[in-house]
Design a protein around this motif. Sequence first.
Motif, PDB file in Angstrom:
ATOM      1  N   ASP A 162       7.517   1.108  -7.594  1.00  0.00           N
ATOM      2  CA  ASP A 162       6.475   1.894  -6.928  1.00  0.00           C
ATOM      3  C   ASP A 162       5.383   2.291  -7.925  1.00  0.00           C
ATOM      4  N   ARG A 163       5.790   2.721  -9.133  1.00  0.00           N
ATOM      5  CA  ARG A 163       4.803   3.085 -10.165  1.00  0.00           C
ATOM      6  C   ARG A 163       3.911   1.895 -10.491  1.00  0.00           C
ATOM      7  N   THR A 164       4.518   0.721 -10.619  1.00  0.00           N
ATOM      8  CA  THR A 164       3.758  -0.486 -10.945  1.00  0.00           C
ATOM      9  C   THR A 164       2.769  -0.804  -9.829  1.00  0.00           C
ATOM     10  N   ALA A 165       3.222  -0.720  -8.582  1.00  0.00           N
ATOM     11  CA  ALA A 165       2.346  -1.013  -7.444  1.00  0.00           C
ATOM     12  C   ALA A 165       1.181  -0.022  -7.381  1.00  0.00           C
ATOM     13  N   ILE A 166       1.457   1.242  -7.593  1.00  0.00           N
ATOM     14  CA  ILE A 166       0.391   2.252  -7.568  1.00  0.00           C
ATOM     15  C   ILE A 166      -0.578   2.030  -8.718  1.00  0.00           C
ATOM     16  N   GLY A 167      -0.057   1.709  -9.897  1.00  0.00           N
ATOM     17  CA  GLY A 167      -0.913   1.419 -11.042  1.00  0.00           C
ATOM     18  C   GLY A 167      -1.837   0.244 -10.773  1.00  0.00           C
ATOM     19  N   GLU A 168      -1.318  -0.791 -10.138  1.00  0.00           N
ATOM     20  CA  GLU A 168      -2.150  -1.958  -9.815  1.00  0.00           C
ATOM     21  C   GLU A 168      -3.229  -1.608  -8.799  1.00  0.00           C
ATOM     22  N   ILE A 169      -2.888  -0.808  -7.805  1.00  0.00           N
ATOM     23  CA  ILE A 169      -3.879  -0.375  -6.807  1.00  0.00           C
ATOM     24  C   ILE A 169      -4.987   0.429  -7.484  1.00  0.00           C
TER      25      ILE A 169
END
Length: 121
Positions: free
Chosen positions: A106-113
């Motif tokens: 989830d952290r990775t996905a939010i960081g990419e967004i």
Amino acid sequence: NDMIQRFVAGCHQFVFSLHGPLYFVMVASTPEPYPALIRQLNMMHAQIVFHLTGNVAKIFEKKAGFDLRHLLGGTDDTVRSLVRNMNNNPAFILNAVQCLPMLKTDRTAIGEIMRDAKCER
């Protein structure tokens, strides 16, 4: 301002906070500094105001000694939870933001967004 703000009796600290017609009192047996205790009382005030309507001020104007406990019906669990959290969570004492646990995916996905939404200057 002539109001008593706090006093110490033995190992207990009595702290008072006045918010309009509402009086908040805290008895603390911990060595927390006065500003931290006032912050906790202010949070309690904010929680209570959140549950009340604007008509409460009018009620207090007419009847200064009005007991608002029945207007707070059903909020006992919320208030108790806040008090329990204040006792167990150092974020309240430190006036800090509490970090919430999050899965790495989830952290990775939010960081990419966030990276993709970054504005060019």
